[in-house]
Design a protein around this motif. Structure first.
Motif: not given
Length: 339
Positions: A165-187
């Motif tokens: 549970l990630a709480c963004n408290v100061v500034g802005r953040r961008t998360f790009t998330l990939f499902p676990p089954e994408q591991i073979s495509n992430l190198y």
């Protein structure tokens, strides 16, 4: 509570507005997809201080600091904030060291283009008392609460075993998330040697080399993006890969990590390492035979599979495994690994 699923944008993480903490806990209990809870921690004092200015946020944090040195990374300007390997993958592109937190604040406010990053740091050890008004009460989950801070940095896609549970408290953040089954495509890079100690994707998500990493295009099709403002909270399910970008000159994140099973069951990556040792080098036919055993006993087992075995005789097959049988199994493994 209103839900904005944004179904017309499949790459945007589901977003929930006007949600209470109790509703959030109910929603994440069985969630298998990431969720953004807009403004859920907007009333925290640190969030309010950060909205005033970066200096106000640093002064607020400094009042809790007791002098414990913290680990920080320094990246030269040419790396553009990307915490990564060196060109030959036999080292890293940053300098790491133990610093006083106030030194980090001084460097963050200096007129320079270098990147400064303080990764996962136990909030209760580093800043005792900060979590009283700047974290969620997740006592039943027994979470580990950490703080992360820095300027405009980029953390390569990686996964964590616990839920987050990630709480963004100061500034802005961008998360790009990939499902676990994408591991073979992430190198994924080397397992035993990685920034922060966690396996990472070698792809530069901001400028992917599709000639070198052609399957990454499929990963991006499955990716979900969360653009977080101060006060937003992101739930990241266990094992989801996530790339994190700090967007502003000063960013602070507070995370809560927890697992679904008791600690005495150990870390699953230990089983993976043991499989590397004993299974990976077998001929393919034998690997497939062991895959069938793993599917039967581990991945595809269902309640009722063991009705043919009396309960008292199930031993290590008992589900969930109790602490006594877990300790017996651990001792047996330890003895066998010594041979």
């Amino acid at each position: 509570m209103s839900i904005d699923v944004m179904e017309h944008k499949a790459n945007v993480v589901k977003t929930i507005d006007n949600c209470s903490t109790e509703e959030m806990l109910s929603l994440i209990q069985d969630a298998e997809q990431p969720i953004v809870f807009k403004g859920l921690c907007a009333n925290w004092p640190l969030v309010k201080a950060g909205l005033e200015s970066s200096d106000s946020a640093m002064k607020y944090l400094a009042q809790f600091y007791q002098g414990m040195p913290v680990t920080a990374y320094y990246l030269a300007p040419e790396h553009q904030g990307r915490v990564f390997y060196n060109d030959t993958l036999d080292g890293f592109n940053y300098q790491a060291g133990k610093l006083d937190l106030r030194q980090i604040f001084t460097q963050l406010t200096a007129p320079q283009a270098a990147s400064i990053y303080m990764g996962s740091t136990d909030i209760n050890q580093c800043l005792p008392g900060l979590g009283d008004d700047n974290s969620f009460n997740l006592a039943p989950l027994s979470p580990l609460t950490n703080i992360w801070l820095g300027n405009q940095t980029r953390i390569a896609a990686h996964f964590d075993f616990p839920h987050n549970l990630a709480c963004n408290v100061v500034g802005r953040r961008t998360f790009t998330l990939f499902p676990p089954e994408q591991i073979s495509n992430l190198y994924i890079g080397p397992m035993e040697f990685a920034p922060g100690g966690q396996d990472i994707s070698l792809v530069n998500i901001d400028n992917p080399d599709f000639n070198r990493f052609p399957k990454f295009a499929k990963a991006m099709e499955a990716a979900q993006v969360a653009e977080l403002e101060p006060g937003d909270v992101l739930f990241i399910p266990s094992m989801w890969w996530h790339h994190v970008r700090g967007m502003d000159d000063f960013n602070v994140l507070i995370t809560h990590w927890w697992r679904d099973t008791p600690g005495y069951l150990g870390r699953p990556n230990n089983a993976l390492l043991h499989a590397m040792l004993s299974l990976r080098s077998l001929p393919k036919a034998q690997r497939q035979a062991w895959k069938a055993l793993f599917d039967h006993y581990i991945f595809d087992h269902e309640d009722g599979d063991l009705e043919h075995i009396p309960s008292a005789a199930q031993g290590m097959l008992t589900t969930p495994l109790d602490e006594i049988n877990a300790r017996k199994l651990r001792a047996d493994l330890t003895n066998k690994l010594k041979r």
